[in-house]
Structures are given as C-alpha cells and as structure tokens.
Write a protein that holds these residues in place. Structure first.
Motif, PDB file in Angstrom:
ATOM      1  N   THR A   6     120.235  60.767  56.015  1.00 46.31           N
ATOM      2  CA  THR A   6     119.215  61.711  55.562  1.00 46.31           C
ATOM      3  C   THR A   6     118.198  60.983  54.694  1.00 46.31           C
ATOM      4  OG1 THR A   6     120.809  63.523  55.596  1.00 46.31           O
ATOM      5  CG2 THR A   6     118.830  63.841  54.276  1.00 46.31           C
ATOM      6  N   PHE A   7     116.916  61.312  54.863  1.00 40.74           N
ATOM      7  CA  PHE A   7     115.890  60.706  54.034  1.00 40.74           C
ATOM      8  C   PHE A   7     114.781  61.710  53.730  1.00 40.74           C
ATOM      9  CE2 PHE A   7     112.395  60.177  57.034  1.00 40.74           C
ATOM     10  CZ  PHE A   7     113.026  60.250  58.268  1.00 40.74           C
ATOM     11  N   ARG A   8     114.083  61.452  52.614  1.00 37.80           N
ATOM     12  CA  ARG A   8     112.898  62.207  52.244  1.00 37.80           C
ATOM     13  C   ARG A   8     111.670  61.364  52.590  1.00 37.80           C
ATOM     14  NH1 ARG A   8     112.498  67.649  50.645  1.00 37.80           N
ATOM     15  NH2 ARG A   8     114.430  68.252  49.607  1.00 37.80           N
ATOM     16  N   PRO A   9     110.662  61.919  53.257  1.00 38.49           N
ATOM     17  CA  PRO A   9     109.489  61.130  53.645  1.00 38.49           C
ATOM     18  C   PRO A   9     108.770  60.564  52.432  1.00 38.49           C
ATOM     19  CG  PRO A   9     109.554  63.201  54.861  1.00 38.49           C
ATOM     20  CD  PRO A   9     110.619  63.290  53.799  1.00 38.49           C
ATOM     21  N   ASP A  10     108.229  59.357  52.600  1.00 42.17           N
ATOM     22  CA  ASP A  10     107.398  58.721  51.575  1.00 42.17           C
ATOM     23  C   ASP A  10     105.977  59.257  51.728  1.00 42.17           C
ATOM     24  OD1 ASP A  10     106.427  55.263  50.853  1.00 42.17           O
ATOM     25  OD2 ASP A  10     106.036  57.156  49.829  1.00 42.17           O
ATOM     26  N   PRO A  11     105.460  60.027  50.748  1.00 46.10           N
ATOM     27  CA  PRO A  11     104.136  60.634  50.909  1.00 46.10           C
ATOM     28  C   PRO A  11     103.022  59.619  51.090  1.00 46.10           C
ATOM     29  CG  PRO A  11     105.329  61.600  49.052  1.00 46.10           C
ATOM     30  CD  PRO A  11     106.097  60.389  49.490  1.00 46.10           C
ATOM     31  N   THR A  12     103.240  58.367  50.669  1.00 42.22           N
ATOM     32  CA  THR A  12     102.184  57.354  50.798  1.00 42.22           C
ATOM     33  C   THR A  12     102.213  56.649  52.154  1.00 42.22           C
ATOM     34  OG1 THR A  12     103.613  55.624  49.856  1.00 42.22           O
ATOM     35  CG2 THR A  12     102.316  56.958  48.323  1.00 42.22           C
ATOM     36  N   SER A  13     103.251  56.885  52.971  1.00 45.58           N
ATOM     37  CA  SER A  13     103.371  56.202  54.260  1.00 45.58           C
ATOM     38  C   SER A  13     102.467  56.862  55.299  1.00 45.58           C
ATOM     39  CB  SER A  13     104.824  56.229  54.736  1.00 45.58           C
ATOM     40  OG  SER A  13     104.926  55.750  56.062  1.00 45.58           O
ATOM     41  N   SER A  14     101.836  56.034  56.126  1.00 49.27           N
ATOM     42  CA  SER A  14     100.984  56.556  57.196  1.00 49.27           C
ATOM     43  C   SER A  14     101.795  57.298  58.252  1.00 49.27           C
ATOM     44  CB  SER A  14     100.224  55.399  57.843  1.00 49.27           C
ATOM     45  OG  SER A  14     101.125  54.447  58.403  1.00 49.27           O
ATOM     46  N   SER A  15     103.128  57.096  58.261  1.00 54.35           N
ATOM     47  CA  SER A  15     103.965  57.770  59.254  1.00 54.35           C
ATOM     48  C   SER A  15     103.997  59.280  59.028  1.00 54.35           C
ATOM     49  CB  SER A  15     105.398  57.215  59.198  1.00 54.35           C
ATOM     50  OG  SER A  15     105.434  55.854  59.541  1.00 54.35           O
ATOM     51  N   PHE A  16     103.652  59.744  57.801  1.00 60.73           N
ATOM     52  CA  PHE A  16     103.780  61.159  57.488  1.00 60.73           C
ATOM     53  C   PHE A  16     102.449  61.810  57.116  1.00 60.73           C
ATOM     54  CE2 PHE A  16     108.221  60.801  57.869  1.00 60.73           C
ATOM     55  CZ  PHE A  16     108.591  59.591  57.310  1.00 60.73           C
ATOM     56  N   LYS A  17     101.327  61.133  57.406  1.00 61.63           N
ATOM     57  CA  LYS A  17     100.009  61.733  57.220  1.00 61.63           C
ATOM     58  C   LYS A  17      99.621  62.485  58.491  1.00 61.63           C
ATOM     59  CE  LYS A  17      98.557  58.264  53.853  1.00 61.63           C
ATOM     60  NZ  LYS A  17      98.736  59.192  52.743  1.00 61.63           N
ATOM     61  N   ARG A  18      98.557  63.222  58.432  1.00 64.69           N
ATOM     62  CA  ARG A  18      98.127  63.998  59.588  1.00 64.69           C
ATOM     63  C   ARG A  18      97.791  63.057  60.740  1.00 64.69           C
ATOM     64  NH1 ARG A  18      93.069  68.323  59.879  1.00 64.69           N
ATOM     65  NH2 ARG A  18      93.186  68.666  62.155  1.00 64.69           N
ATOM     66  N   PRO A  19      98.363  63.261  61.925  1.00 61.17           N
ATOM     67  CA  PRO A  19      98.133  62.335  63.051  1.00 61.17           C
ATOM     68  C   PRO A  19      96.678  62.342  63.497  1.00 61.17           C
ATOM     69  CG  PRO A  19     100.050  63.733  63.445  1.00 61.17           C
ATOM     70  CD  PRO A  19      99.336  64.316  62.274  1.00 61.17           C
ATOM     71  N   THR A  20      96.173  61.151  63.780  1.00 57.80           N
ATOM     72  CA  THR A  20      94.835  61.012  64.364  1.00 57.80           C
ATOM     73  C   THR A  20      94.913  60.587  65.825  1.00 57.80           C
ATOM     74  OG1 THR A  20      94.765  58.723  63.554  1.00 57.80           O
ATOM     75  CG2 THR A  20      93.815  60.429  62.137  1.00 57.80           C
TER      76      THR A  20
END
Length: 540
Positions: A483-497
């Motif tokens: 289990t993990f909590r997303p890193d808010p600074t990672s591009s993996s969890f920003k709005r997809p372009t």
C-alpha cells in the motif's frame, strides 16, 4: 563418540568398519553386502571411484542403504561407563548410556555459579562439597550488614558497605563508627571540613574550616551587614520592577478579556448565521443529489440505448452489404459462364462488375472494423469497475511470461477502472519478468492514472491511497499486498496531458519464485487486485 567406548566383550568384526576399523557409526550396507560407517563411505565417494576394501568391488552411492538391523545390534552391545577410569563401575547396553551419563555420579559437571565466573568442572558427587567449601563464588553474608554476596566480591563490598567500621578521613579524631555515620559527620559536624561563609549568597568569598567559621562571622560582621544592605536594595529594586511589569501584564489582561468578550459575542452571532446557511446548503445538496442521480441514470440509459442502436444499425448495414455482395457474385458467375465462348464480348461488363465487387469488399472491411471496435468498447464497458476496485485475471501466464523474457511483450495493461461513474480513470500495469531493479527476479506491479472524460472536474494531484495485491488461490488467506500514498509532487499523479501518466508502483512487488508457486499460480492463471480508497472522495 562411539569409537572411544570400551566394550565389556570383545567386539566382533561384523560390527567394525573395514575402512576406519572402529565400531560402525551410522552403519550403511553396500551392494556387495558389507557394512561401513556413513562418514567413511561419503569420504570415499568424494575422492572418486570407491572400491570395497574387502573384495575390491566398485561401490555406487545409489546402491547404499541404511542398515537398521546393525544399528539395533550395536545399541545392544554392553559397554563400560566412560567414567570408568575415575571410579564408575557401571556396565550397560550402549542405548542406555546417554541416560546413565545424565545421572552418573562421576560425570564432570559445571558449577552452578558459572555465570558469575566459576569455571570449575567437578564430578557430580563432589559438586555439593565444592559449592560448600571450595567455590570462590559461593554466597556468604557480610559481617556488618548481613547482605548475601559472592565470596570473591567480599573485599570490594567491604570497601563500600555503609555498616562497615570507619573513621573520619580528615583526622579530626572520630573513630569506630559506621561509614554512613562518617558521611553524616562530614556533612554536619566535622570541624576540619572546608565550608563557605553563610553570607556567600550576598557576596562573601570566605572559604575555610568549619571551626574557623564563627571567628570569621565575628570579625566580618560590619562587612556582612553592608553586603546584606546592598543585597536588600537590589531586591527592592527588582521587586519594584516586577510590580511595574505585573501591573502592565494586568492591564493587558483586562484589555484582552474585553476583546475576547466582544469577539465571543460576534462569534455567537456569526455561528447563528452559519447554522442558517448550513441548513439551506443541506437542503440544496439534497436537491442537487437527487437531480444528479436522475441525470446519471438518464445519461446511462441514453448512452446504452444509443450504443445499442449504433450496433444494430451496423449489423443491418453489414447484412445488406453481404446480401449485395452475394448478388454481385451470382451475376459475375452468370456473366463469366455466358462470356466463356464469346471472346471479349463481355470483357467490359466483367471489368465493371469486378470494380463494384472490390468496392463492396472495401465497404465490408470498413464495416467489419467498425463492428469490431464496437464489440471491444462493449467488452470494456461490461468489465469496467466504478467503485475503485480492479480484479484482473491474467490467463496463459506461461506464454505471457515467455513473451516478457524474450522481449516480445515486456508489460501488460489491465482494462480501465474508475473511482465512480464520473471519477478518475485508472488501470494497472504488470511486468511478469520484472522491470528496473526487479528485472529477471521479481514481478513488477504498477498503478497508472489515465486521461478521463471528467478530469476537468476532479481535484489534482491524485491523492487517494492505493493497495496492490496478488491473490492467494489456495487457502485465500495469504494475499500479498503493498500500500502506498501518492507523492503530490510526482508527475505520475498530476492531471494527464496524454492518454496516460507514467506508471508508479513496486518494481520488487513479489519474487517470481513465490508468484509462480501453486498458492498464487493455478491453472496457468493469476489474479491481481487493485483497491483505491474512495471513502473521502466527493463526486464532481
């Protein structure tokens, strides 16, 4: 251990190892019928080709077996106790030897005070005498305080015993008292102890023996009085400053209390207004929720109906094209039959028909592609989950793992799943032969955010807790999970372009040896589950 035993009766040759000539230890019988120690045979096999020392027959490790009969016979042989040399006269079967040694009065045993430092080994029947008279770590009582201590530590104890006899270290004449009385004497009475003046707190720097203190007080009375006066003046000044500061603090407290009362009144008024607004907002939220449910149901029904209509229309068009194609083929067959005897009479008509047939083939191919796309979309919609949970069944594991090892297909993507009907769109990605640090040794499992239709209405970055699991197909209780909590600074969890973000997860999720055990791999199939915590999500 058996080779050092003395046997009461002469040892027969059949109980001796032909290699070491000692009594058989863990006897093994070979194909030639002779017996050997297991250890001796293993050493002979390690050197290369082994031969029986009796008949020179070649020995094979595969034809050696444990000789239980010989073991039982050897255990029945009568031996002397190993403590025979020191007085034990016991004769007994070898199988009873171990239990006898646990009780033999001549067996050398450790002192019970070994943990305190005694390393003496003495016969069991002499242990009591050793503990009573010889052991340097036997317990004795201090003659002053009666405390129980090891004999070897008596002198160290006497150096610190508070009840031991002592005298004043300053040589004032106090003798024959206990050490604790000496400590009290030094603190209160000894005239030779160096002390400070009673007025040291007021500034006096005198240090001398206690017997000189009264004389110092008498000679320095005026000086002490001056010091006390100055000290009192400083105290009065400090007291005045403290009273002034205290008055200022009191004034500030009164001002703050007045401000607090005023703000409390304003807060009460605002709270009443907020309560009214909350009631209105609650009513509006209920209305919006009802309208949203109706709208979602209506959109779902409309989408389902529209897609079914498209499929039915495509099927009707495809049936019509097939019927036209069949008619065209029949016409072409007739024309070819009629024109076979007339040379180029119908060549122009045949070319036109072939052109029409090719056009019909192209049209049919287009409809086949569109129908296949519609089928795929329906399959995705039918398997999609809208509660944040993905259950992914991966069949043909062996073939897919081989494709990953050979580089043909390095990774697999799951079908999309969602946190709600209009929530985040996600999928899972697995590397059966591992990726990065886990390549070749582990199965790597990742979580992927995909571009969805409602991204503009969702909060970003993505912050929901994600659990990755490999399901137990044996007993259902040993699921492997991370289990993990997303890193808010990672591009993996920003709005997809683009269609999907960079995957994030566990390169070392599970070793391939564990994943391919029968617990998790059954009928060439594994099950992967991904759970996204949606408990704190609010639909847009």
């Amino acid at each position: 251990m058996y080779t050092k035993l003395q046997y009461v009766f002469p040892l027969e040759d059949r109980y001796k190892c032909p290699i070491c000539n000692n009594v058989l230890d863990a006897p093994r019988q070979t194909s030639c019928g002779h017996r050997f120690c297991d250890r001796c045979l293993q050493q002979a096999f390690r050197k290369g080709t082994a031969h029986c020392p009796i008949d020179q027959e070649v020995l094979s490790a595969d034809e050696v077996f444990r000789d239980r009969c010989a073991e039982k016979e050897i255990l029945q042989l009568v031996v002397y106790c190993p403590n025979k040399e020191v007085g034990c006269k016991e004769q007994l079967p070898r199988k009873e030897l171990e239990s006898h040694l646990q009780e033999c009065a001549y067996t050398r045993v450790e002192c019970v005070h070994k943990d305190q430092g005694c390393d003496v080994l003495s016969p069991r029947h002499q242990l009591a005498e050793h503990l009573e008279k010889e052991c340097n770590f036997r317990q004795v009582s201090c003659k002053y305080c009666s405390e129980t201590i090891p004999l070897a530590l008596v002198q160290d104890h006497l150096m610190q015993c508070p009840k031991a006899t002592a005298s004043c270290p300053n040589g004032c004449g106090l003798t024959d008292v206990t050490r604790e009385q000496v400590d009290q004497h030094l603190l209160e009475d000894c005239p030779l102890v160096e002390v400070e003046c009673s007025y040291s707190g007021s500034g006096c720097t005198f240090k001398g023996q206690r017997s000189q203190l009264e004389e110092h007080h008498a000679l320095s009375m005026a000086e002490h009085l001056s010091m006390l006066t100055a000290s009192l003046a400083r105290l009065e000044l400090s007291y005045s400053e403290s009273r002034r500061e205290l008055q200022e603090v009191s004034n500030q407290r009164d001002l703050l209390q007045s401000t607090v009362r005023q703000q409390a009144t304003e807060i009460t008024s605002l709270q009443q207004k907020v309560d009214k607004q909350d009631n209105k907002i609650g009513a509006l939220q209920k209305m919006v929720a009802n309208q949203t449910d109706k709208l979602i149901k209506f959109e779902g029904d409309l989408t389902s109906a529209a897609k079914k209509t498209d499929v039915e229309e495509q099927k009707r068009d495809l049936a019509a094209v097939k019927e036209t194609m069949k008619t065209t083929e029949n016409r072409l067959t007739k024309l070819e039959t009629r024109g076979s005897g007339g040379g180029g009479l119908f060549s122009g008509a045949a070319g036109e028909v072939e052109t029409q047939l090719a056009a019909q083939d192209r049209q049919l191919g287009i409809h086949d592609v569109r129908l296949a796309e519609m089928d795929i979309r329906f399959q995705i919609l039918e398997t999609a989950s809208f509660d944040g949970t993905l259950l992914w069944k991966i069949k043909d594991y062996t073939r897919r793992k081989h494709d990953a090892v050979t580089g043909r297909t390095l990774s697999l993507y799951s079908q999309p799943f969602y946190t709600s009907r209009n929530g985040y769109k996600m999928c899972a990605r697995v590397y059966l032969n591992g990726d990065g640090m886990g390549k070749g040794t582990h199965m790597s499992l990742f979580f992927v955010i995909m571009r969805g239709d409602y991204d503009a209405l969702l909060p970003w970055p993505f912050r929901q807790k994600v659990t990755l699991m490999l399901l137990d197909q044996d007993q259902g209780r040993r699921h492997l999970s991370d289990t993990f909590r997303p890193d808010p600074t990672s591009s993996s969890f920003k709005r997809p372009t683009s269609d999907m973000n960079i995957a994030s997860g566990c390169p070392l999720f599970v070793s391939q040896s564990v994943a391919e055990s029968k617990t998790y791999l059954n009928e060439d199939t594994i099950f992967i589950k991904v759970i996204v915590d949606c408990s704190d999500l609010v639909s847009p």
